[in-house]
Design a protein around this motif. Structure first.
Motif, PDB file in Angstrom:
ATOM      1  N   GLY A 183       0.794  -1.226   0.000  1.00 12.83           N
ATOM      2  CA  GLY A 183       0.000   0.000   0.000  1.00 12.83           C
ATOM      3  C   GLY A 183       0.820   1.266   0.000  1.00 12.83           C
ATOM      4  O   GLY A 183       0.309   2.351   0.308  1.00 12.83           O
TER       5      GLY A 183
ATOM      6  N   ASP B 122       1.737   3.158  -2.226  1.00 12.39           N
ATOM      7  CA  ASP B 122       1.333   4.210  -3.161  1.00 12.39           C
ATOM      8  C   ASP B 122       0.480   5.250  -2.449  1.00 12.39           C
ATOM      9  O   ASP B 122       0.401   6.401  -2.872  1.00 12.39           O
ATOM     10  CB  ASP B 122       0.557   3.627  -4.341  1.00 12.39           C
ATOM     11  CG  ASP B 122      -0.653   2.807  -3.885  1.00 12.39           C
ATOM     12  OD1 ASP B 122      -0.531   2.073  -2.891  1.00 12.39           O
ATOM     13  OD2 ASP B 122      -1.712   2.902  -4.541  1.00 12.39           O
ATOM     14  N   GLN B 123      -0.162   4.833  -1.312  1.00 14.37           N
ATOM     15  CA  GLN B 123      -1.111   5.717  -0.640  1.00 14.37           C
ATOM     16  C   GLN B 123      -0.749   6.026   0.808  1.00 14.37           C
ATOM     17  O   GLN B 123      -1.303   6.946   1.406  1.00 14.37           O
ATOM     18  CB  GLN B 123      -2.504   5.079  -0.667  1.00 14.37           C
ATOM     19  CG  GLN B 123      -2.998   4.744  -2.065  1.00 14.37           C
ATOM     20  CD  GLN B 123      -4.322   4.019  -2.046  1.00 14.37           C
ATOM     21  OE1 GLN B 123      -5.340   4.576  -1.634  1.00 14.37           O
ATOM     22  NE2 GLN B 123      -4.330   2.771  -2.499  1.00 14.37           N
ATOM     23  N   GLN B 124       0.148   5.232   1.383  1.00 20.19           N
ATOM     24  CA  GLN B 124       0.502   5.434   2.789  1.00 20.19           C
ATOM     25  C   GLN B 124       1.949   5.035   3.025  1.00 20.19           C
ATOM     26  O   GLN B 124       2.582   4.436   2.166  1.00 20.19           O
ATOM     27  CB  GLN B 124      -0.415   4.588   3.676  1.00 20.19           C
ATOM     28  CG  GLN B 124      -0.289   3.085   3.418  1.00 20.19           C
ATOM     29  CD  GLN B 124      -1.340   2.280   4.142  1.00 20.19           C
ATOM     30  OE1 GLN B 124      -2.377   2.805   4.558  1.00 20.19           O
ATOM     31  NE2 GLN B 124      -1.097   0.982   4.303  1.00 20.19           N
TER      32      GLN B 124
ATOM     33  N   GLN C 226       7.323   5.878   1.346  1.00 16.36           N
ATOM     34  CA  GLN C 226       6.209   5.905   0.409  1.00 16.36           C
ATOM     35  C   GLN C 226       6.780   6.104  -0.981  1.00 16.36           C
ATOM     36  O   GLN C 226       7.786   6.800  -1.165  1.00 16.36           O
ATOM     37  CB  GLN C 226       5.247   7.043   0.758  1.00 16.36           C
ATOM     38  CG  GLN C 226       3.930   6.998  -0.009  1.00 16.36           C
ATOM     39  CD  GLN C 226       2.906   7.975   0.575  1.00 16.36           C
ATOM     40  OE1 GLN C 226       3.132   8.583   1.618  1.00 16.36           O
ATOM     41  NE2 GLN C 226       1.772   8.120  -0.096  1.00 16.36           N
TER      42      GLN C 226
ATOM     43  N   GLU D 269       6.227   9.318  -7.472  1.00 25.94           N
ATOM     44  CA  GLU D 269       5.552   9.026  -8.739  1.00 25.94           C
ATOM     45  C   GLU D 269       6.446   8.163  -9.632  1.00 25.94           C
ATOM     46  O   GLU D 269       5.970   7.227 -10.288  1.00 25.94           O
ATOM     47  CB  GLU D 269       5.185  10.332  -9.458  1.00 25.94           C
ATOM     48  CG  GLU D 269       4.338  10.132 -10.701  1.00 25.94           C
ATOM     49  CD  GLU D 269       3.016   9.413 -10.441  1.00 25.94           C
ATOM     50  OE1 GLU D 269       2.588   8.635 -11.315  1.00 25.94           O
ATOM     51  OE2 GLU D 269       2.412   9.621  -9.373  1.00 25.94           O
TER      52      GLU D 269
ATOM     53  N   HIS E 113      -3.178   1.026  -8.071  1.00 25.35           N
ATOM     54  CA  HIS E 113      -3.705   1.480  -6.785  1.00 25.35           C
ATOM     55  C   HIS E 113      -4.672   0.396  -6.327  1.00 25.35           C
ATOM     56  O   HIS E 113      -5.841   0.386  -6.725  1.00 25.35           O
ATOM     57  CB  HIS E 113      -4.408   2.828  -6.916  1.00 25.35           C
ATOM     58  CG  HIS E 113      -3.502   3.950  -7.321  1.00 25.35           C
ATOM     59  ND1 HIS E 113      -2.609   4.528  -6.448  1.00 25.35           N
ATOM     60  CD2 HIS E 113      -3.337   4.572  -8.510  1.00 25.35           C
ATOM     61  CE1 HIS E 113      -1.928   5.483  -7.082  1.00 25.35           C
ATOM     62  NE2 HIS E 113      -2.355   5.524  -8.330  1.00 25.35           N
TER      63      HIS E 113
ATOM     64  N   LYS F  78      -8.199  -0.409  -1.241  1.00 25.95           N
ATOM     65  CA  LYS F  78      -7.707  -0.279   0.130  1.00 25.95           C
ATOM     66  C   LYS F  78      -8.443  -1.256   1.037  1.00 25.95           C
ATOM     67  O   LYS F  78      -9.666  -1.189   1.180  1.00 25.95           O
ATOM     68  CB  LYS F  78      -7.877   1.149   0.628  1.00 25.95           C
ATOM     69  CG  LYS F  78      -7.199   1.399   1.972  1.00 25.95           C
ATOM     70  CD  LYS F  78      -7.172   2.872   2.312  1.00 25.95           C
ATOM     71  CE  LYS F  78      -6.578   3.130   3.675  1.00 25.95           C
ATOM     72  NZ  LYS F  78      -5.203   2.611   3.813  1.00 25.95           N
TER      73      LYS F  78
END
Length: 215
Positions: free
Chosen positions: A16, A18-20, A60, A63, A137, A140
């Protein structure tokens, strides 16, 4: 053999990242290597602009890191689908060969493989397969270890890691199966799940890498 930077990027994305932020402990567990090795590689990835690191919180993907990890995972997961659907591999046997194949797969070969497989959306472990220009992505989800006794869950995705997959095969846990959590042992002890057919204690380490949906 020490995992290379690509393995780190893929694992961070699968967890995860990419988001956290993903902490070093999670990476150590996923790659089964020392904390010192993780710290050293994280420093290299930061210098290369592939991850950003926040002290005491974790890393994290940037890009650039997300794009690189997505491309690697795309090729890896396409080969996993091919090996399972056409060469009769089991879901715990595909990782090592897919790992080799992903590094010798051109963009053209990946496109043709995807077309041949009729554009699969998910790999045998429940992870999404992006298009060539898409970044990953994942939906979640919380892990099995996050829920209390009495929660009804469905196994939705598992970390693509050989030791974990072998373990899940040995205890007969499969993707998409539904269970109820009937016991959570103290001090990171096993988490016991049950359905009409079986009762299974799962180690806390494994439960921390099994992503589930509530049902």
């Amino acid at each position: 053999m020490t995992p290379n930077r690509e393995d780190y990027l893929k694992l961070i994305l699968e967890l995860g990242g990419d988001q956290q932020k993903i902490n070093n402990k999670q990476i150590v567990s996923g790659l089964a290597i020392s904390a010192a090795s993780v710290s050293e590689m994280v420093s290299k990835l930061v210098k290369e602009g592939l991850v950003k690191h926040t002290p005491y919180q974790g890393v994290q993907l940037t890009e650039a890191g997300l794009q690189k990890a997505s491309a690697l995972i795309r090729r890896h997961r396409l080969w996993e689908v091919f090996l399972v659907e056409h060469l009769n591999y089991s879901w715990n046997d595909v990782h090592d060969d897919a790992e080799v194949l992903e590094h010798v797969t051109s963009s053209t070969l990946a496109e043709r493989l995807e077309t041949y497989l009729n554009h699969p959306k998910y790999c045998p472990h429940g992870g999404m397969i992006p298009s060539e220009t898409q970044t990953i992505h994942e939906i979640k989800r919380e892990t099995l270890s996050s829920y209390p006794v009495g929660t009804k869950i469905k196994i939705a995705r598992v970390l693509d890691e050989r030791e974990l997959l072998d373990y899940l095969v040995s205890i007969d846990v499969k993707l998409h199966e539904e269970y109820e959590i009937i016991d959570v042992a103290a001090y990171e002890g096993p988490i016991t799940i049950q359905n009409e057919e079986k009762t299974i204690p799962i180690s806390y380490k494994a439960a921390s890498t099994i992503f589930v949906d509530q049902v």
